[in-house]
Every structure is written in C-alpha cells, then in structure tokens.
Design an enzyme around this catalytic site. Sequence first.
Site, PDB file in Angstrom:
ATOM      1  CG  HIS A 159      -0.250  -0.800   2.317  1.00 22.27           C
ATOM      2  ND1 HIS A 159      -0.564  -2.117   2.537  1.00 22.27           N
ATOM      3  CD2 HIS A 159       0.773  -0.520   3.135  1.00 22.27           C
ATOM      4  CE1 HIS A 159       0.210  -2.591   3.499  1.00 22.27           C
ATOM      5  NE2 HIS A 159       1.036  -1.654   3.865  1.00 22.27           N
ATOM      6  CB  CYS A 160       3.907   2.165   1.229  1.00 24.27           C
ATOM      7  SG  CYS A 160       3.045   1.509   2.601  1.00 24.27           S
ATOM      8  CB  ILE A 161       6.904   0.603  -2.372  1.00 25.56           C
ATOM      9  CG1 ILE A 161       7.437   0.430  -0.955  1.00 25.56           C
ATOM     10  CG2 ILE A 161       8.049   0.885  -3.335  1.00 25.56           C
ATOM     11  CD1 ILE A 161       8.011   1.672  -0.312  1.00 25.56           C
TER      12      ILE A 161
END
Length: 440
Positions: free
Chosen positions: A278-280
């Site tokens: 959910h970030c990179i």
Amino acid sequence: MKNRRDYLPVLLKKIRQKKAKIGIIGLGYVGLPLAVEFARVGFRILGVDISEEKIKKLRRGKTYVTDVNNTDIKEFVIRKKNISISSSYRILKKADIICITVPTPLKKTKDPDISFIVAAVTEIKKILHPGMLIVLESTTYPGTTRELIAAEIAQLGYVVGKDFFVAYSPERVDPGNPDFRTKNITKVLGAMTEKGKELSYELYATFLTHIHLVDTVEEAEMSKLLENTFRAVNIGLVNEMSIMCDRMGINIWNVIDAASTKPFGFMPFYPGPGIGGHCIPLDPLYLSYRAKMYNFYNRFIELATDINGNMPRFILSKLSSVLNKEKKSLHGSKILLLGLAYKANVNDIRESPSLEMFRLLLDERAKVDYFDPFIPEFVEGKKRVKSIALKPEGVKKYDCIVITTAHDDVDYEMVLKNARAIFDTRNVYKGIKSDKITTL
Ligand code: SAJ
C-alpha cells in the site's frame, strides 16, 4: 473566537498525566498499533473505523494486523476497556487529541485519492472543540496538512496555534518486520506552530524514545515520500539490471551479493516480479502528482513506475521460454504461483505483482493455481479462488512452479524434489544447482 484561553498548559498536563483522550481515525496497519501503544502507557483511546467487520473482530478480542497480537486486543479492548471502538465519529466529541491514520490510495487514474482524509476532517469539524490537537499520520503529498486540515478548520473561526493545534508525523510501519515495530522506530514530526510541536512531541514521547523534529509539516510530509521513493527507484534500478543481466547471461543475484560486500555506500535491493503493498507503488505517485502543480516532472519516479510495473510481464515472457524448452506454451500449461502476498510473511495482497501474474496467466489461457500460507483465499471478479494445499503429489502435476513470494514457512525442499520445473523470481533456491530451476 472570543475570550481565547491558553489551551497549551491544560492539554500538556493532560498528556503528561496520560489523562488526554486520544481519538484515532482509521484502525488499520498504522492506526491499530498506534492505539495499542498509547493504551499501553495508560491513555484512553477512542477508535473510529468505517469497517464493521474490523470493529466486530476487535470487540471479540481478535486482531487483523500482522504486528498486533490478540493478547493486546483482549487486554485493552475487553479487559481494561481503555480502547473504545465505534463506526460513529460521535465518540470523538470527548477527544482532546485526534490522530488521523486513514488510507491514502490511488484513484483508477493513478492520481492521489485523499478522500479518506477529507472525510475525516469533515467529521472532525462537526465535533471539534477549542484546545484540540490534530495529528495526521497518513502518507500524503506536501501541503496536505496545511491545506486540508489547518486551513479547513480555520474556516470555523479557529486560529491554528491558539484555538487548535496541528502536526504531521508520517507512519513508518514495515509490516512483518520483527525488529522494527511502532514502538522502536524513530518518528519524524513537524507541526504548524511551536505550541503544536510541543504538544505533539510530548504526546509521542509518552511511548517513543526517538523523535526527529523538523521545521515544517511539509518537511515531515516530504521526508516520508523521499523514503519510499528512494525504495521504489532503487527497486526499479535493480529490476532493470536484472533484465539487462538476463540478456547478458549474468546471474544478477551473485552480482548483488558481490556489490553488497562493499562496507559503505551501497545498499542491496533485489529484483522480483514487481512491487506491491500500500506504500511503495503509490507514494511516489503522490509526490509526482504534487510536483506537476509546480511544473516539475519527476522522471525518476515515472521511470521506476514503468520498470516496476512491467516486471510481471517480463516474468511472464521468461516463464514462456521456460515452458518453451519443454515444447509447451503458456496456453493450457498448469502453473502454480507460490506466494500471492505482496511480500514475504505478510497476509496482504494489495497491489501484489503475484495477483497481476495470476490475471496475466488467465489471459494466456494457462491453468493457474496458487499456494500461500498467509492467503487462504481471495476474490477474483465474481470468483472465490482458494489456495491449494502444498503436497508432493499436487506439486508433481504442474508444468512449472513460479516462486513469486519468498515466505519463510514453505517446504521448498519438497517442492524442488517433486516439481517438474521451477521459475524462482525470489532466489529462494540461492546456491542450489538443479536443471529444474530457472532463476530471474
Ligand atoms: N521489493 C522488491 N525488492 C526489494 C525490496 C522490496 O521487489 O529489494 C518489493 C517487495 O516484494 C514488495 C514491495 O517491493 O512487493 C514493497 O516492499 P517493502 O519492503 O518496501 O515493503 P512495504 O511496502 O510493506 O513497507 C515499506 C517499508 N519497508 C521497508 O522499509 C523495508 C517502508 O518503506 C515504509 O515504512 C512502509 O512501506 C510504509 O508503510 O510506507
């Protein structure tokens, strides 16, 4: 705002005495660990989440976040009851402090979706009272805290730094990392005013030993995006290197291990089927979106996004040539994806490259199954797809087994013994020579 009081000493005292009530909006992989750490040092937590399923689980003493255990949930939600949970924002009326830990995903257009932050602030404005501290933790582009929180609340006639206080402190959770948890990770912290900085510092100092203060909320917002863009770009670099080495017949894994012997100035990243989570995959796009408003085009981010995003197709083309050696085509071949989660030892399939590979293989009319000890099933369109059980007789049935996620607790020895062919995109068979194994 008339007869303005100095709210600082009152709230500071409440924080120091752990009497401040802390509202946490969003009880996900960031909000829930944060709630537990604040509860552990004695605060009363008012947790709000839109998911009735999450609320039911917590009220039954069950966690759904890898880094929080059932014991803590039972202790603080059921036994001590110092974590209350509701889907209604009304419980925040009694809050002195509110931490916003809601998701910041992408829209289908790959633009930032800050609707969860906007929704949280809209609700906060309904229950806001003078003297509150609002801290945003969600990863977002520089300017969000100032424009969407401070400026929005100022429209009610409140003056930031006097009637309410605002800070930004990015979350730094690394799901599944046993060494670094919410409690022992340095927290970057920026506030809109000195009083906001003092209050938010005191708040986090109740359970954190390392807090790194910056001068502005934008510096704090940007630091998080730099951290994750750094990862995305370096993963993109090593993925491109892996394609280059593939063409040159060089083992990229040995190259990385050799470069890693450099005791300074090098940090290893490893190739794979792409980037998930959910970030990179998302955070760099928040940065490039904002930069475009300043007519700045971040080519590194675009390039890394392109390379990382194309890895599933590169893996597919490699798989096709592995099958080709046996005069087989993808169409009709039985393929097992070993690992659906976006990275090792987590139960999360968001943006997982394995999921994209699953879909691409279906498009090529392959007969594809998956095994993942952390993901018993998932929903694909209208279908519920279940993980197979990993057994010797089952393994023998597949034309190729693709190692897409390197979970620890998998019997890779049994797989090697029984598989007809293995395409190892994560180098789990490092140092093992076998004609069965093709490595990325
Ligand atoms: N990946 C590679 N090669 C690498 C490293 C990662 O292909 O060398 C892939 C992983 O398989 C995964 C994706 O990239 O699909 C993201 O991996 P990640 O290790 O960055 O995992 P996240 O997204 O769960 O956690 C990251 C944090 N990770 C680390 O610092 C190790 C950190 O960047 C952030 O704190 C966190 O995202 C966040 O929440 O922002």
